[in-house]
Design a protein around this motif. Structure first.
Motif, PDB file in Angstrom:
ATOM      1  N   LEU A 174     -13.133 -21.077  18.692  1.00 38.58           N
ATOM      2  CA  LEU A 174     -13.513 -20.987  19.965  1.00 38.58           C
ATOM      3  C   LEU A 174     -12.656 -20.263  20.790  1.00 38.58           C
ATOM      4  CD1 LEU A 174     -15.679 -21.629  22.300  1.00 38.58           C
ATOM      5  CD2 LEU A 174     -14.417 -23.544  22.941  1.00 38.58           C
ATOM      6  N   GLY A 175     -13.044 -19.128  21.628  1.00 33.10           N
ATOM      7  CA  GLY A 175     -12.153 -18.479  22.198  1.00 33.10           C
ATOM      8  C   GLY A 175     -11.123 -17.399  21.695  1.00 33.10           C
ATOM      9  N   HIS A 176     -11.337 -17.342  20.424  1.00 31.19           N
ATOM     10  CA  HIS A 176     -10.571 -16.377  19.512  1.00 31.19           C
ATOM     11  C   HIS A 176     -11.384 -15.389  18.968  1.00 31.19           C
ATOM     12  CE1 HIS A 176      -7.741 -19.644  20.648  1.00 31.19           C
ATOM     13  NE2 HIS A 176      -6.659 -19.079  20.050  1.00 31.19           N
ATOM     14  N   ASP A 177     -10.600 -14.238  18.553  1.00 31.87           N
ATOM     15  CA  ASP A 177     -11.279 -13.084  17.877  1.00 31.87           C
ATOM     16  C   ASP A 177     -11.302 -13.167  16.491  1.00 31.87           C
ATOM     17  OD1 ASP A 177     -12.267 -10.414  18.809  1.00 31.87           O
ATOM     18  OD2 ASP A 177     -10.841  -9.743  16.944  1.00 31.87           O
ATOM     19  N   SER A 178     -10.072 -13.854  15.878  1.00 32.29           N
ATOM     20  CA  SER A 178     -10.340 -14.152  14.477  1.00 32.29           C
ATOM     21  C   SER A 178      -9.387 -15.372  14.124  1.00 32.29           C
ATOM     22  CB  SER A 178      -9.785 -12.964  13.462  1.00 32.29           C
ATOM     23  OG  SER A 178      -8.380 -12.771  13.957  1.00 32.29           O
ATOM     24  N   ALA A 179      -9.734 -15.890  12.874  1.00 34.32           N
ATOM     25  CA  ALA A 179      -9.121 -17.144  12.526  1.00 34.32           C
ATOM     26  C   ALA A 179      -9.454 -17.315  10.933  1.00 34.32           C
ATOM     27  CB  ALA A 179      -9.673 -18.395  13.532  1.00 34.32           C
ATOM     28  N   PHE A 180      -8.295 -18.133  10.445  1.00 37.49           N
ATOM     29  CA  PHE A 180      -8.681 -18.264   8.991  1.00 37.49           C
ATOM     30  C   PHE A 180      -7.954 -19.923   8.913  1.00 37.49           C
ATOM     31  CE2 PHE A 180      -8.826 -13.682   9.131  1.00 37.49           C
ATOM     32  CZ  PHE A 180      -9.884 -13.552   8.144  1.00 37.49           C
ATOM     33  N   LYS A 181      -8.383 -20.527   7.765  1.00 35.36           N
ATOM     34  CA  LYS A 181      -7.747 -21.878   7.612  1.00 35.36           C
ATOM     35  C   LYS A 181      -7.587 -22.384   6.091  1.00 35.36           C
ATOM     36  CE  LYS A 181     -12.188 -24.398   8.140  1.00 35.36           C
ATOM     37  NZ  LYS A 181     -12.819 -25.575   8.876  1.00 35.36           N
ATOM     38  N   ASP A 182      -6.723 -23.165   5.560  1.00 39.90           N
ATOM     39  CA  ASP A 182      -6.768 -23.648   4.549  1.00 39.90           C
ATOM     40  C   ASP A 182      -8.071 -24.433   4.270  1.00 39.90           C
ATOM     41  OD1 ASP A 182      -4.436 -24.679   2.547  1.00 39.90           O
ATOM     42  OD2 ASP A 182      -6.003 -26.188   2.462  1.00 39.90           O
ATOM     43  N   ARG A 183      -8.413 -24.279   2.737  1.00 36.08           N
ATOM     44  CA  ARG A 183      -9.736 -24.765   2.344  1.00 36.08           C
ATOM     45  C   ARG A 183      -9.638 -26.161   2.548  1.00 36.08           C
ATOM     46  NH1 ARG A 183     -13.225 -21.209   0.123  1.00 36.08           N
ATOM     47  NH2 ARG A 183     -12.161 -18.727   0.029  1.00 36.08           N
ATOM     48  N   THR A 184      -8.509 -26.876   2.337  1.00 34.38           N
ATOM     49  CA  THR A 184      -8.434 -28.290   2.161  1.00 34.38           C
ATOM     50  C   THR A 184      -7.889 -29.061   3.306  1.00 34.38           C
ATOM     51  OG1 THR A 184      -6.648 -28.442   1.014  1.00 34.38           O
ATOM     52  CG2 THR A 184      -8.469 -28.371  -0.217  1.00 34.38           C
ATOM     53  N   ALA A 185      -7.083 -28.337   4.152  1.00 32.56           N
ATOM     54  CA  ALA A 185      -6.240 -28.647   5.330  1.00 32.56           C
ATOM     55  C   ALA A 185      -6.684 -28.040   6.540  1.00 32.56           C
ATOM     56  CB  ALA A 185      -4.831 -28.838   5.208  1.00 32.56           C
ATOM     57  N   ALA A 186      -7.613 -28.639   7.214  1.00 34.44           N
ATOM     58  CA  ALA A 186      -8.178 -27.623   8.227  1.00 34.44           C
ATOM     59  C   ALA A 186      -7.153 -27.370   9.342  1.00 34.44           C
ATOM     60  CB  ALA A 186      -9.479 -28.372   8.899  1.00 34.44           C
ATOM     61  N   LEU A 187      -6.213 -28.384   9.653  1.00 34.23           N
ATOM     62  CA  LEU A 187      -5.261 -28.004  10.731  1.00 34.23           C
ATOM     63  C   LEU A 187      -4.291 -27.292  10.368  1.00 34.23           C
ATOM     64  CD1 LEU A 187      -4.726 -31.907  11.984  1.00 34.23           C
ATOM     65  CD2 LEU A 187      -6.382 -30.069  12.948  1.00 34.23           C
ATOM     66  N   GLN A 188      -4.408 -26.697   9.200  1.00 42.33           N
ATOM     67  CA  GLN A 188      -3.360 -25.629   8.660  1.00 42.33           C
ATOM     68  C   GLN A 188      -4.099 -24.052   8.940  1.00 42.33           C
ATOM     69  OE1 GLN A 188      -0.793 -26.776   5.383  1.00 42.33           O
ATOM     70  NE2 GLN A 188      -1.405 -24.958   4.384  1.00 42.33           N
ATOM     71  N   HIS A 189      -3.966 -23.566   9.771  1.00 43.74           N
ATOM     72  CA  HIS A 189      -4.693 -22.563   9.971  1.00 43.74           C
ATOM     73  C   HIS A 189      -4.153 -21.255  11.236  1.00 43.74           C
ATOM     74  CE1 HIS A 189      -5.780 -24.861  13.563  1.00 43.74           C
ATOM     75  NE2 HIS A 189      -5.666 -23.842  14.300  1.00 43.74           N
ATOM     76  N   VAL A 190      -4.643 -20.048  11.079  1.00 43.78           N
ATOM     77  CA  VAL A 190      -4.293 -19.157  11.983  1.00 43.78           C
ATOM     78  C   VAL A 190      -5.169 -18.754  12.801  1.00 43.78           C
ATOM     79  CG1 VAL A 190      -4.426 -17.336  10.041  1.00 43.78           C
ATOM     80  CG2 VAL A 190      -3.097 -16.954  12.183  1.00 43.78           C
ATOM     81  N   ARG A 191      -4.738 -18.232  13.969  1.00 41.28           N
ATOM     82  CA  ARG A 191      -5.688 -17.692  14.943  1.00 41.28           C
ATOM     83  C   ARG A 191      -5.249 -16.581  15.830  1.00 41.28           C
ATOM     84  NH1 ARG A 191      -4.219 -22.996  16.837  1.00 41.28           N
ATOM     85  NH2 ARG A 191      -3.612 -22.854  19.062  1.00 41.28           N
ATOM     86  N   VAL A 192      -6.209 -15.798  16.464  1.00 44.58           N
ATOM     87  CA  VAL A 192      -5.681 -14.736  17.147  1.00 44.58           C
ATOM     88  C   VAL A 192      -6.664 -14.452  18.314  1.00 44.58           C
ATOM     89  CG1 VAL A 192      -5.275 -12.080  17.106  1.00 44.58           C
ATOM     90  CG2 VAL A 192      -4.310 -13.230  15.416  1.00 44.58           C
ATOM     91  N   GLY A 193      -6.199 -14.518  19.430  1.00 43.20           N
ATOM     92  CA  GLY A 193      -6.914 -14.085  20.733  1.00 43.20           C
ATOM     93  C   GLY A 193      -6.101 -13.013  21.701  1.00 43.20           C
ATOM     94  N   PHE A 194      -6.897 -12.509  22.370  1.00 42.92           N
ATOM     95  CA  PHE A 194      -6.326 -11.784  23.415  1.00 42.92           C
ATOM     96  C   PHE A 194      -7.038 -11.706  24.739  1.00 42.92           C
ATOM     97  CE2 PHE A 194      -9.228  -9.198  21.028  1.00 42.92           C
ATOM     98  CZ  PHE A 194     -10.305  -8.690  21.594  1.00 42.92           C
ATOM     99  N   ILE A 195      -6.384 -11.350  25.893  1.00 44.66           N
ATOM    100  CA  ILE A 195      -6.812 -11.145  27.260  1.00 44.66           C
ATOM    101  C   ILE A 195      -6.442  -9.961  27.919  1.00 44.66           C
ATOM    102  CG2 ILE A 195      -7.691 -13.783  27.574  1.00 44.66           C
ATOM    103  CD1 ILE A 195      -4.645 -13.864  29.043  1.00 44.66           C
TER     104      ILE A 195
END
Length: 229
Positions: free
Chosen positions: A98-119
């Motif tokens: 939510l609120g981000h332009d792109s995001a990727f996450k680990d297939r088994t550990a959802a809290l392990q992820h990267v996200r990018v947003g801009f304003i």
């Protein structure tokens, strides 16, 4: 300082995605350079991630060489429309954050992820926000951390690529029953304030820290070409 960072709190108010036609138009402009594109993604072209992941030879000219040739451990993500690129672990999958332009996450550990947003911002460079230590401390304490969380900053670094300055810092947010550690990279360009955050559960941090540092260091702003009327 709090007033200067009011706009950071608007990160969740993300700009809307492109339409299907814009998405397909972006593909046709560089389709000859694409060596492989994932064909198994959902057919919702309102998400540019479907067409901008794995651009092969084209991305090797955009990303820094040491990231583009990371022996299969990473995949490149390049968004020419919104003006940025980075790499992420090759076994991660894209998802909507939510609120981000792109995001990727680990297939088994959802809290392990990267996200990018801009304003939007009227600043021209990240240094325009003030001294690095003061700015980062304010962001972590007053923007990233919830009132019940204890923030800790471990490291701050600045790098300059193609005349643009980037700040990357490592921080931890500790709650009574939970802690998360992350890297964040922030930069300004194209009239936008960009933020990349990549992190994991504190218990896993020692095992994935080096992997995620590469992601944080790979973030790069691309100049957006003005639309021709």
């Amino acid at each position: 300082m709090a007033a200067s960072f009011f706009f950071l709190r608007q990160l969740l108010k993300k700009l809307s995605k492109q339409t299907v036609n814009n998405c397909l138009g972006a593909i046709s402009s560089f389709i000859s350079a694409i060596s492989r594109v994932s064909l198994n993604h959902e057919k919702d072209c309102s998400s540019r991630r479907i067409t901008l992941v794995g651009l092969g030879a084209l991305t090797s000219n955009v990303l820094q060489p040491r990231f583009a040739s990371a022996e299969g451990k990473y995949e490149p993500f390049v968004d020419f429309t919104d003006g940025y690129s980075y790499v992420y672990p090759s076994d991660w999958r894209d998802f909507d954050f939510l609120g981000h332009d792109s995001a990727f996450k680990d297939r088994t550990a959802a809290l392990q992820h990267v996200r990018v947003g801009f304003i939007p911002t009227n600043k021209n460079d990240i240094r325009d926000l003030g001294p690095m230590k003061e700015v980062i401390f304010d962001i972590v304490k007053n923007v990233y951390a919830a009132p019940t969380q204890k923030p800790t900053i471990f490291d701050m670094q600045e790098r300059t690529v193609d005349g643009k300055n980037y700040w990357t810092f490592e921080y931890e947010l500790e709650s009574p029953n939970f802690a998360r550690t992350a890297f964040a990279t922030i930069a300004i360009g194209n009239g936008r304030y960009y933020t990349l955050v990549v992190g994991a559960n504190q218990r896993r941090w020692s095992r994935v820290r080096n992997l995620l540092k590469v992601v944080a260091d790979s973030f790069k702003i691309l100049d957006i070409k003005p639309e021709v009327e």
